[in-house]
Scaffold this motif. Structure first.
Motif, PDB file in Angstrom:
ATOM      1  N   GLN A 346       0.822  -1.216   0.000  1.00  0.00           N
ATOM      2  CA  GLN A 346       0.000   0.000   0.000  1.00  0.00           C
ATOM      3  C   GLN A 346       0.853   1.262   0.000  1.00  0.00           C
ATOM      4  O   GLN A 346       0.543   2.235  -0.679  1.00  0.00           O
ATOM      5  N   ILE A 349       2.163   1.771  -3.714  1.00  0.00           N
ATOM      6  CA  ILE A 349       1.210   2.072  -4.783  1.00  0.00           C
ATOM      7  C   ILE A 349       0.323   3.266  -4.432  1.00  0.00           C
ATOM      8  O   ILE A 349       0.254   4.236  -5.196  1.00  0.00           O
ATOM      9  N   GLN A 350      -0.357   3.215  -3.299  1.00  0.00           N
ATOM     10  CA  GLN A 350      -1.264   4.300  -2.907  1.00  0.00           C
ATOM     11  C   GLN A 350      -1.026   4.655  -1.442  1.00  0.00           C
ATOM     12  O   GLN A 350      -1.777   4.238  -0.558  1.00  0.00           O
ATOM     13  N   THR A 352      -1.488   7.242   0.333  1.00  0.00           N
ATOM     14  CA  THR A 352      -2.461   8.085   1.041  1.00  0.00           C
ATOM     15  C   THR A 352      -3.813   7.409   1.218  1.00  0.00           C
ATOM     16  O   THR A 352      -4.699   7.990   1.846  1.00  0.00           O
ATOM     17  N   ASN A 353      -3.996   6.225   0.664  1.00  0.00           N
ATOM     18  CA  ASN A 353      -5.290   5.526   0.736  1.00  0.00           C
ATOM     19  C   ASN A 353      -5.238   4.488   1.846  1.00  0.00           C
ATOM     20  O   ASN A 353      -4.693   3.400   1.667  1.00  0.00           O
ATOM     21  N   TYR A 356      -6.764   0.935   1.070  1.00  0.00           N
ATOM     22  CA  TYR A 356      -6.300   0.308  -0.166  1.00  0.00           C
ATOM     23  C   TYR A 356      -6.366  -1.222  -0.088  1.00  0.00           C
ATOM     24  O   TYR A 356      -6.814  -1.875  -1.037  1.00  0.00           O
ATOM     25  N   GLN A 504      -4.285  -2.058  -9.284  1.00  0.00           N
ATOM     26  CA  GLN A 504      -4.539  -0.713  -9.816  1.00  0.00           C
ATOM     27  C   GLN A 504      -3.253   0.085  -9.944  1.00  0.00           C
ATOM     28  O   GLN A 504      -3.199   1.282  -9.646  1.00  0.00           O
ATOM     29  N   ASP A 505      -2.185  -0.587 -10.372  1.00  0.00           N
ATOM     30  CA  ASP A 505      -0.903   0.063 -10.598  1.00  0.00           C
ATOM     31  C   ASP A 505      -0.636   0.087 -12.108  1.00  0.00           C
ATOM     32  O   ASP A 505      -0.721  -0.952 -12.769  1.00  0.00           O
TER      33      ASP A 505
END
Length: 528
Positions: A346, A349-350, A352-353, A356, A504-505
């Motif tokens: 996490q 890739i994301q 701040t989420n 995720y 989702q990358d």
């Protein structure tokens, strides 16, 4: 009153208010003395003087999803933040599933007016005090070497604990939090001060590239008080023990690289300055790894703070790819736990989420249900007779490389491409013997009757329950990212599809092979 202007002092004296009565003023009292918007700054200055010893800033609250199977939290329960920001460090209130359960029960009973029947057991209270102080010590020492929480910080944390866990309030209204502060201070006083290695004055100081032999080797469980095994991250590229050490020559592969080559010198200084606190975070992590049961919340917090320097080390050319998994797992043994590996995925890739991982698992469940019908349509697998069981998951995983084929065939000794993903051990097969003969160095899931094992190359890493075998490919993808590994060519198309559809990358244009474009195009047409 020296910090106030003449008008404020004159008004206070006219009201017969001296320095002894000043701390007793409330907001309404100050507003009565200085009404109107033109006196806003005067009211603020007086309020800061009145509350100079109790000024505590709170960080924004982390949004948390409501627990499954329970009622929504009340506004009073959700309004208390778990974070406490002082002048420099940010402390966190310790919590776990049992403490949260008691807290939810308290607020549910409070809505009924029977909150007095809910109390925290001595065992949970001791756990709360012990782990809170351990976290505070770890974060304080990560901020500054040999630093410990001050009395003011301990008092502020005691107040926040009482706010977050109201059931631990004292009986007296004047000392609701003081008994908690005393317990925290007692815990802090039992922590031993860090010991510095004694070097005889006649001996010359060792070079920075040497490892000190005066490191403490005691077997005591770490509780945040020792400063042994001090690692200097700024000096040598690799320590003899495989500790991650960063060299400025690796900064070209990181987001910290200077965009303008003319500012290379200043960029190097800024980069080094940014690594110094992260080096201290890593030293604290090393101390926590020595504990038999290290606190996961504190480790996660430090991994967040130390992320940039860790990724510089992992993605640099300092380590060869065949040695990278071993060196990284030696330096970060926490990555042998699936929770920490998923958190690292996490962060990459994301970052701040915070939701995720749960979103990724939801996408995987949807993909897993659809790909079964896709496999039947492509005649890569038989119609599913059951929706669970290891045998069914095995059939789906074996069909995936056929549904998203790569242009490169697997090695002859490997057999099927799915063997690069997982292998079901027979009753006569020994896991160690199988791994010794394994040719590929990529992560793999070994399935036995008792549990599932994740191995990287020939090295066992971690185990998990067979009930979670259907999520095994997510764990493999997490290790590919955490250890910065290259996809095997025989399953590169499948892993690229998982990267874009599940994680989702985005994928680089140069990695969009004809096999990937064809496979993803047929899949899109099917689901649409």
């Amino acid at each position: 009153m020296d910090k106030l202007d003449d008008v404020s002092i004159a008004t206070l004296r006219a009201a017969n208010i001296g320095e002894d009565l000043l701390p007793s003023l409330s907001r309404d009292d100050i507003k009565d003395l200085f009404p109107g918007p033109e006196n806003f700054l005067r009211r603020r200055a007086i309020w800061l003087v009145v509350n100079k010893d109790e000024k505590v800033d709170t960080a924004p609250e982390i949004q948390q999803s409501p627990p499954t199977g329970g009622s929504n939290l009340s506004k009073e329960e959700a309004s208390t933040s778990k974070f406490l920001t002082m002048s420099n460090p940010q402390y966190i209130v310790f919590t776990d599933s049992e403490l949260e359960q008691v807290r939810r029960t308290y607020f549910e009973q409070k809505r009924l007016g029977t909150e007095h029947s809910v109390a925290l057991s001595n065992e949970l209270l001791c756990r709360l005090i012990r782990n809170t102080m351990t976290n505070m010590i770890s974060i304080a020492r990560a901020t500054e070497d040999c630093r410990y929480p001050t009395k003011h910080e301990v008092n502020a944390m005691a107040k926040r604990l009482v706010e977050y866990y109201p059931m631990i309030k004292g009986q007296s209204s004047n000392s609701e939090w003081e008994h908690v502060a005393k317990k925290l201070m007692k815990r802090l006083s039992n922590v031993r001060s860090p010991r510095k290695a004694k070097v005889p004055p006649s001996k010359k100081r060792r070079q920075d590239t040497e490892v000190s032999s005066d490191i403490s080797t005691t077997d005591d469980v770490y509780d945040g008080d020792s400063s042994a095994s001090t690692i200097i991250l700024e000096h040598s590229p690799i320590s003899p023990m495989g500790i991650p050490v960063l060299d400025l020559s690796t900064r070209a592969s990181t987001p910290l690289q200077s965009q303008d080559t003319s500012d290379e010198t200043s960029g190097s200084v800024d980069f080094m300055d940014s690594l110094k606190p992260q080096a201290r975070h890593y030293k604290t992590l090393q101390e926590m790894f020595k504990s038999k049961k290290p606190n996961k919340a504190a480790i996660t917090h430090l991994l967040n703070l130390e992320f940039e320097s860790r990724r510089c080390f992992i993605t640099s050319d300092v380590l060869k790819e065949q040695d990278r998994p071993t060196k990284i797992l030696e330096a970060y043994p926490c990555f042998r736990e699936l929770d920490h590996v998923l958190d690292e995925l996490q962060r990459v890739i994301q970052p701040t989420n915070s939701q995720y991982i749960s979103e990724m698992k939801s996408r995987w469940e949807a993909f897993y249900s659809k790909v079964q019908f896709y496999g039947v349509m492509k005649k890569a697998m038989k119609p599913p007779k059951t929706l669970n069981g290891v045998a069914h998951v095995t059939a789906v995983f074996r069909a995936l490389p056929l549904l998203f084929p790569s242009s490169t065939m697997p090695p002859k000794k490997l057999g099927l491409s799915s063997e690069a993903l997982f292998h079901v051990l027979t009753t006569s097969e020994d896991p160690d013997g199988f791994l010794r003969q394994r040719q590929l160095s990529c992560p793999v899931v070994l399935v036995s009757k008792d549990n599932c094992m994740i191995a990287v190359g020939n090295m066992p890493v971690t185990t998990f329950n067979t009930e979670r075998f259907n999520e095994g490919l997510l764990y493999l993808m997490a290790y590919y990212y955490a250890l910065h590994l290259t996809y095997p060519k025989c399953i590169s198309t499948l892993l690229s599809v998982l990267q874009t559809e599940i994680l989702q990358d985005s994928i680089h244009e140069q990695d969009m092979t004809p096999s990937y474009k064809k496979a993803i195009g047929e899949w899109k047409s099917f689901i649409e």
